[in-house]
Design an enzyme around this catalytic site. Sequence first.
Site, PDB file in Angstrom:
ATOM      1  N   ASP A 171      35.992  32.457  37.641  1.00 31.48           N
ATOM      2  CA  ASP A 171      36.584  32.502  38.981  1.00 31.48           C
ATOM      3  C   ASP A 171      36.388  31.138  39.635  1.00 31.48           C
ATOM      4  O   ASP A 171      36.814  30.131  39.095  1.00 31.48           O
ATOM      5  CB  ASP A 171      35.955  33.645  39.778  1.00 31.48           C
ATOM      6  CG  ASP A 171      36.771  34.021  41.008  1.00 31.48           C
ATOM      7  OD1 ASP A 171      37.953  33.668  41.076  1.00 31.48           O
ATOM      8  OD2 ASP A 171      36.218  34.669  41.916  1.00 31.48           O
TER       9      ASP A 171
ATOM     10  N   ASP B 138      31.865  29.585  45.504  1.00 31.42           N
ATOM     11  CA  ASP B 138      32.505  30.348  46.580  1.00 31.42           C
ATOM     12  C   ASP B 138      31.480  30.595  47.674  1.00 31.42           C
ATOM     13  O   ASP B 138      30.352  31.018  47.388  1.00 31.42           O
ATOM     14  CB  ASP B 138      33.016  31.698  46.079  1.00 31.42           C
ATOM     15  CG  ASP B 138      34.300  31.576  45.265  1.00 31.42           C
ATOM     16  OD1 ASP B 138      34.719  30.440  45.004  1.00 31.42           O
ATOM     17  OD2 ASP B 138      34.860  32.622  44.886  1.00 31.42           O
TER      18      ASP B 138
ATOM     19  N   ARG C  63      41.932  23.574  45.311  1.00 30.90           N
ATOM     20  CA  ARG C  63      40.786  24.067  46.096  1.00 30.90           C
ATOM     21  C   ARG C  63      39.579  23.137  45.989  1.00 30.90           C
ATOM     22  O   ARG C  63      38.542  23.494  45.446  1.00 30.90           O
ATOM     23  CB  ARG C  63      40.395  25.484  45.682  1.00 30.90           C
ATOM     24  CG  ARG C  63      41.482  26.504  45.909  1.00 30.90           C
ATOM     25  CD  ARG C  63      40.983  27.912  45.625  1.00 30.90           C
ATOM     26  NE  ARG C  63      42.019  28.900  45.880  1.00 30.90           N
ATOM     27  CZ  ARG C  63      41.865  30.208  45.756  1.00 30.90           C
ATOM     28  NH1 ARG C  63      40.689  30.681  45.375  1.00 30.90           N
ATOM     29  NH2 ARG C  63      42.849  31.044  46.008  1.00 30.90           N
TER      30      ARG C  63
END
Length: 467
Positions: A289, A293, A345
């Site tokens: 992923d 995060d 990102r």
Amino acid sequence: MHIYEHQQKKELGESDKVRQLTMEGLHTKPSFFLFSLFFLASAALSGANVAELDDHWQKKAEEAFARSRAAYHPDPEGVTNHFNQAVHLALAQARNSTRRGLKAVRADKFRQGQCVASNPIDRCWRCQKDWIKDRKKLASCGKGFGRNAVGGRDGDFYVVTDPSDNDLVNPKYGTLRWGVIQDRPLWIIFARDMIIRLSEELIINSNKTIDARGANVHIAFGAQISIQFVQNVIIHGLHIHDIKPGNGGMIRDSLRHYGFRTKSDGDGISIYGSSDIWIDHCSMRNCADGLIDAIEASTAITISNCHFARHNDVLLFGASDSNERDSIMQVTVAFNHFGKGLVQRMPRCRWGFFHVVNNDYTHWMMYAIGGSQHPTIISQGNRFLAPPMRFAKEITKRDYATEDVWKHWTWRSEGDLMQNGAFFRESGAPAKNNFDKKDFIKAKPGTWVKRLTRYAGPLGCRAGRAC
């Protein structure tokens, strides 16, 4: 976003009693199991609230959000100003020492063997030959929004001697998992080089430093690191790569508690509802992923001196456009190298305030910096080398808003070096924020980035010599 079934033990007086804790409660009654399945299905629709099944995590979530509110800085521009002052001072000192020690040598070349630390974080500790005798000095070297993270400074040293990860409820003394679940501050170091394959996610308790200096330590080919509803964590010097989603199950997160976890996402590091976090000098690539995060009202975070490569979704700050609690999120991204094989990102932001300063962006395939829900993004002194594809020259990307909306978001570029056609689409009215004040010290311009990020990633530290 993980769900816990209630499974709590009384607090133990001595840390070594953790090995005596049993697997009591693993065999859940069928009626409760069916209820749990129903709840898990409904929770997925409602945002997966971990509080509804477990009093322990309900309390931790409430305490964590209170700490996050307390960690929120009411003057984020003041924090960026303080950071930029430190950069200027560090570079001035580096120039002076170079002039004294290096005659007839170009300013961007350094004598072999001489330690040169040109950014303020590294300059604080890195050139000490006796760093191994004063490891905890690192805790005083943080900058930016995560500068108050001192990790396990006030605790004992704990040495990881065993790379195995075979028992998730009663971890073996000597393993990394045993160290991170303790209910007291610990400064965790490693006895030797090792590869640690996590069987399931590694849940870090508050007041921990994971310090890999002096060893080549890889967290790889297994599950992720999770920092959930805790505070005050430093992670330094790890190689984190090839992380896979975990299957979940019964996992201990502290001496007092273990419980049922659903599948983990496969992030490199997941920061969930936590504050005062500093990630420094890590190398990260190829996770299932995100690499890092930070979500659910996490704040007071610095990510510095890291090297990122070979990944799609690199850094995600804020997971939902509907979660207004992320408006307290404040993150510094500094002195990192965004390298080969990255797509997007770097970071992707929602709601909060993000200082992206003096990073080296040498690769991206879609865009570098993006966001939605009116985040404030201040890009200062970065180097952006655009890819050859014509459609990917723009550094920025705004989601889920038309231009008449996002034109009011504060996204500013100051002193950035644009190369190979790169361009940053600014927005927001400069006259309405503090960045136009005459006393606001600018970051070093993008032309300085190569030297500021020269040592991004884990350092080759060895006893008796500077890193």
